[in-house]
Structures are given as structure tokens and as C-alpha cells.
Write a protein that holds these residues in place. Structure first.
Motif: not given
Length: 271
Positions: A56-57, A60-61, A66, A77, A98, A103, A105, A173-175
Motif C-alpha cells: 500500500a505504501f 503512495y504520495g 514498501s 516515515h 491492499v 487497505v 495498515d 483508501d489508506m487515509h
């Protein structure tokens, strides 16, 4: 907008969270002095893909790995690197996957070899505060009740509660909404309802609660360079009770740890 999940969706979320839990359990067997965090990242990436899911990471952004791997004074982070893990380090490993469109987390802070007693205590109190927060995930309570429980538990023991980073809703969604701060006032914030799904994640510092954001746009460290601990569970309200979607049991099996901390919050499979 808070997205509530039905029993079928919660079952899919449980499967996603459990895959992340198994990934962390696999990593627990590999984490030791001399191993690089880049090696751990590859292991997790391959394990997640081998189980039919996606990290999922990754991407992402713009995040290029991973896993988020954050040693010692790094809060969250952190980038995996070629630097070797050393005896006495602590290592926050945050993992996401995912699976079936949902997701998972989930995070755990590991002890590497012989860790200082004051650092062990930081990890213990941080993990205990996670469950203090989870106890507040009840219909009619609010996000401020979760934050208040975590904050008062940690600050009364002399630790700094990070304010700039928060837990969150999780789902497709993760967030998702709502944000879940690790601080707050009782009776404030968003109302919790049946089917809500949250990622609760205390980030607690041995010293100051102040943090520093680094130029890479991701890495965050404590201002005083003292250690920081991070634990995270995926939690839902199911049948009016706080229920864990994730678990630390695979980590504990790998490390030979006996614990009954999850007993009040166990998930019942509906499939």
C-alpha cells in the motif's frame, strides 16, 4: 465523510489487516543486528505480492518503498537504507497492503538485541497506550476520547506525545476520515459509530514531543534526538465493541512472547 463498513466489508478488511500482520510476523524472524532495512523492505514487498496483494505504501504520495522503517530517534516515515541494524537499536516497522480492494495498515516497534531499560519502558508504555485508546472505540464515544486516553497515559509517565501526526480512518483508501489524534479532550471530535474502521497509532517520544521534518519530505525525527516508539492497530466497532482487525500474534510467535493483551478485542469471522 466517515465511511462505515458492513459485515462483508469488515471481513475483507480483516483479511487485508491480517496479511499485514503476517508480513510483520515474517519480518520479526529476520530483524537482527547486521541486517539492512533495505533487505527487510524487499522481503516485505515480495511476501505481500506472493499473497496476491499490493504494497500500500509503494508509490503512495510518491513514497518509494514498501515499508516505512524508522530507527531510534526517527518517529515515522523513514526510508529503508543500506545501513545495518545495530545491537541496542529500536526499529519502527510500518507496513501496508491492499487486498480485495481494502487497505491494512499496521506497525510495531522492535527491539534489536540488548536494548536499554529506559527504552524498553518507552516501548511498553507506548504499546499499553495503544490499548488504552482502543478501549475507547465504542458507539457514541468520540475521537477525543481516544486521544485523551493515550495522551494522559503517556504524559503522566513523562513522555512526549507527538501532535503533528495522527491516526486515521482506513478502508478502501489508506487515509479516510476521521483523523484520530493521540491527544485531545474527552467528549470532543467525531462521533464513533458501528462499522467505523480506524488505524490507531500512538507515536510517543522519550523526551520532547517536538519533531523535525527532514528535507526528503518524509523522514521525521525527534527534536532532541531521543528515541521514539510507534505501534499501530486497525480497529473497528463490531456489534457495539472495539474489535481488532490486525494482530501482533504472529510477531509474538516469532519472538517467543506470551501475551493476552488482545483477548478483549478479538475478531469474530463472519465469512
Amino acid at each position: 465523510m466517515i465511511i462505515l463498513k458492513n459485515k462483508e466489508e469488515l471481513e475483507l478488511m480483516y483479511q487485508s489487516a491480517q496479511l499485514v500482520s503476517r508480513t510483520l510476523g515474517m519480518l520479526a524472524k529476520e530483524i537482527k543486528p547486521g541486517i539492512t532495512t533495505l533487505h527487510l523492505d524487499k522481503l516485505a514487498h515480495d511476501f505481500i505480492q506472493d499473497h496476491g496483494a499490493k504494497p500500500a505504501f509503494l508509490g503512495y504520495g510518491g513514497f518509494p518503498y514498501s515499508l516505512c522503517i524508522s530507527p531510534n530517534e526517527q518517529v515515522v516515515h523513514g526510508f529503508p537504507s543500506k545501513e545495518e541494524i545495530k545491537d541496542g537499536d529500536i526499529l519502527s516497522v510500518d507496513c501496508g497492503a491492499v487486498l480485495n480492494g481494502f487497505v491494512g495498515d499496521h506497525a510495531y516497534t522492535f527491539e534489536i538485541g540488548e536494548v536499554a531499560e529506559e527504552t524498553k519502558k518507552l516501548l511498553r508504555i507506548t504499546k499499553e497506550s495503544l490499548y488504552k485508546g482502543i478501549e475507547q472505540v465504542l458507539p457514541g464515544n468520540r475521537t477525543g476520547d481516544i486521544g485523551y486516553a493515550i495522551q494522559t497515559y503517556c504524559e503522566s509517565r513523562g513522555y512526549g506525545v507527538v501532535k503533528e501526526l495522527v491516526g486515521h480512518g482506513v478502508g478502501r483508501d489508506m487515509h479516510e476520515d476521521p483523523q484520530v489524534p493521540n491527544y485531545g479532550k474527552r467528549g470532543t471530535g467525531k462521533v464513533l459509530k458501528e462499522g467505523i474502521t480506524l488505524a490507531i497509532e500512538p507515536m510517543i517520544n522519550m523526551g520532547t514531543d517536538k519533531v523535525k521534518f527532514h528535507k526528503d519530505g518524509w523522514t521525521i525525527t525527534t527534536r532532541d534526538n531521543k528515541p521514539s516508539a510507534h505501534f499501530e492497530h486497525d480497529v473497528a466497532i463490531i456489534d457495539g465493541k472495539p474489535t481488532l482487525l490486525s494482530t501482533f500474534k504472529y510477531i509474538y510467535e516469532a519472538l517467543g512472547i506470551t501475551s493476552d493483551e488482545e483477548e478483549p478485542f478479538l475478531y469474530k469471522t463472519y465469512a
